[in-house]
Design a protein around this motif. Structure first.
Motif, PDB file in Angstrom:
ATOM      1  N   LEU A 366       0.829  -1.209   0.000  1.00  0.00           N
ATOM      2  CA  LEU A 366       0.000   0.000   0.000  1.00  0.00           C
ATOM      3  C   LEU A 366       0.859   1.252   0.000  1.00  0.00           C
ATOM      4  CD1 LEU A 366      -2.754  -1.015   2.599  1.00  0.00           C
ATOM      5  CD2 LEU A 366      -3.086  -0.688   0.153  1.00  0.00           C
ATOM      6  N   LEU A 367       1.912   1.239   0.818  1.00  0.00           N
ATOM      7  CA  LEU A 367       2.790   2.403   0.908  1.00  0.00           C
ATOM      8  C   LEU A 367       3.512   2.657  -0.409  1.00  0.00           C
ATOM      9  CD1 LEU A 367       4.158   4.625   2.543  1.00  0.00           C
ATOM     10  CD2 LEU A 367       5.785   2.922   3.387  1.00  0.00           C
ATOM     11  N   LEU A 368       4.101   1.614  -0.993  1.00  0.00           N
ATOM     12  CA  LEU A 368       4.861   1.778  -2.235  1.00  0.00           C
ATOM     13  C   LEU A 368       3.966   2.159  -3.411  1.00  0.00           C
ATOM     14  CD1 LEU A 368       7.393  -1.192  -1.969  1.00  0.00           C
ATOM     15  CD2 LEU A 368       7.780   1.226  -1.478  1.00  0.00           C
ATOM     16  N   MET A 369       2.779   1.537  -3.493  1.00  0.00           N
ATOM     17  CA  MET A 369       1.864   1.879  -4.588  1.00  0.00           C
ATOM     18  C   MET A 369       1.374   3.315  -4.461  1.00  0.00           C
ATOM     19  SD  MET A 369      -0.426  -1.517  -5.448  1.00  0.00           S
ATOM     20  CE  MET A 369      -0.961  -1.825  -3.758  1.00  0.00           C
ATOM     21  N   SER A 370       1.148   3.762  -3.236  1.00  0.00           N
ATOM     22  CA  SER A 370       0.718   5.146  -3.022  1.00  0.00           C
ATOM     23  C   SER A 370       1.799   6.113  -3.460  1.00  0.00           C
ATOM     24  CB  SER A 370       0.374   5.368  -1.545  1.00  0.00           C
ATOM     25  OG  SER A 370      -0.719   4.573  -1.147  1.00  0.00           O
ATOM     26  N   LEU A 371       3.056   5.815  -3.122  1.00  0.00           N
ATOM     27  CA  LEU A 371       4.160   6.678  -3.532  1.00  0.00           C
ATOM     28  C   LEU A 371       4.328   6.676  -5.046  1.00  0.00           C
ATOM     29  CD1 LEU A 371       6.803   5.754  -0.787  1.00  0.00           C
ATOM     30  CD2 LEU A 371       5.649   7.957  -1.057  1.00  0.00           C
ATOM     31  N   ALA A 372       4.200   5.497  -5.665  1.00  0.00           N
ATOM     32  CA  ALA A 372       4.374   5.388  -7.115  1.00  0.00           C
ATOM     33  C   ALA A 372       3.292   6.167  -7.859  1.00  0.00           C
ATOM     34  CB  ALA A 372       4.365   3.917  -7.536  1.00  0.00           C
TER      35      ALA A 372
END
Length: 385
Positions: A366-372
């Protein structure tokens, strides 16, 4: 080239001072005084903080027990809120909703990941976040006689903070209720701190902007040539009231480059400004100013002091709450992971390895997809650029 040097020169000076302090510490053998020096952090360990936290926990034991019991109970809600916030934000980014907001990291590297102007505000906010967070862990531990092995303060290049190292082996033998108190203590204290800071800020500043603050002037711009002072407050343009940056943008959208506009300042003075052409949009007229919404203070302070106070409060409010809930994500090595493990133990789950791995993978995803997605839509990863 000049802008790159403007960034790198102050950074090089800071790192040079850092290296000099490190070398001096090595030469005088600073470890004799409890100071641990590494190329990337300086740390001071002392027993004074241990005894202070023990006395503080003993003095108001009943009150602390109630406080941290509430925190332990709210830990579930904070973890659920963190997951909900990331899922909702990710959906908004994915469908490109107008309500979508960028997901960004705050890494205090001035001139690189944040601007030098807001660097002091972020450092203050991080200190207000970290020190009470760690002290809360310490007090929650001593309440149930979990020994504190060490405590102190540190500076990791640009990041100040405090730390509390508790006896993990002793904590592992304690009841689950004790563990929940300890693991939720930091984030819960940050949420309480956020609420108190919000109340203080609300009592000092009016809730709505009452003008546009001129934080800086563009060299050779129309406002500078017309004698508009830095840190003045614009309250009207061409006789139309201006309460916010949005109001000012709306008025300026109807002005052509080269036209004159009458700018009314909060001190009652008027300035006639000849607008100039925006180099990025030749049809757009600009005043040649850098602006921010002006929130009037109930205290008798100047606009620049009010702006500095407001900025400090604003960054504390932003960082305290967001970091508090992110820290409760069931993601290793966050406190939320250990809190989640304790909950699993209370539910009778003996092998917590795979549930923890799955929860960490989901949270990290969730964190990485949000940043991407934030980078793709907004072109930003670091907050404060």
């Amino acid at each position: 080239m000049a802008s790159i040097l403007d960034t790198l020169i102050p950074l090089g000076i800071y790192l040079g001072i850092w290296a000099a302090i490190f070398l001096i510490g090595v030469l005088i053998k600073a470890d004799r005084f409890g100071v641990i020096l590494k190329p990337y952090y300086f740390m001071l360990k002392t027993a004074a903080f241990n005894s202070w936290m023990e006395r503080l926990g003993t003095k108001w034991r009943r009150g602390w027990l109630v406080f941290f019991d509430v925190g332990a109970a709210m830990g579930i809600g904070l973890s659920a809120l963190a997951l909900y916030a990331f899922i909702r934000g990710l959906i908004a980014l994915f469908v490109r909703s107008p309500q979508a907001t960028p997901t960004a990291l705050i890494i205090p590297l001035p001139g690189l990941t944040i601007s030098w102007e807001i660097f002091p505000y972020i450092i203050l906010a991080i200190a207000v976040l970290l020190i009470p967070h760690e002290v809360a862990h310490g007090i929650a531990s001593v309440l149930d006689r979990v020994p504190i092995k060490s405590s102190g303060v540190f500076v990791a290049v640009f990041l100040p903070g405090g730390f509390v190292e508790i006896d993990e082996e002793d904590l592992a033998k304690k009841p689950n209720r004790t563990k929940l108190r300890v693991f939720a203590a930091g984030s819960f204290t940050n949420v309480v701190s956020w609420f108190l800071v919000f109340l203080i800020a609300s009592s000092i500043f009016l809730p709505s902007p009452s003008g546009v603050l001129v934080t800086s002037l563009v060299d050779g711009g129309g406002a500078q040539q017309a004698g508009v002072p830095q840190w003045s407050v614009i309250t009207a343009v061409n006789g139309t009231s201006v309460s916010s940056v949005t109001d000012l943008s709306g008025i300026m959208s109807r002005v052509s480059p080269g036209q004159t506009v009458d700018v009314r300042l909060s001190n009652g003075l008027d300035r006639v400004v000849v607008t100039k052409m925006d180099t990025l949009n030749q049809s757009r007229a600009i005043l040649g100013i850098i602006t921010a919404n002006y929130f009037a203070s109930r205290l008798p302070v100047s606009p620049i002091t009010g702006f500095q106070m407001f900025s400090a409060f604003n960054w504390m409010i932003l960082i305290l709450f967001n970091v508090a809930i992110v820290n409760m994500l069931p993601l290793f090595p966050f406190d939320g992971d250990r809190y989640f493990t304790t909950i699993l133990n209370m539910l009778g789950v003996k092998n917590t390895k795979w549930p923890r791995i799955i929860a960490s993978v989901i949270s990290l995803g969730l964190l990485l997809m949000s940043l991407a997605l934030s980078f793709l839509l907004f072109g930003t990863i670091f907050l404060g650029r």
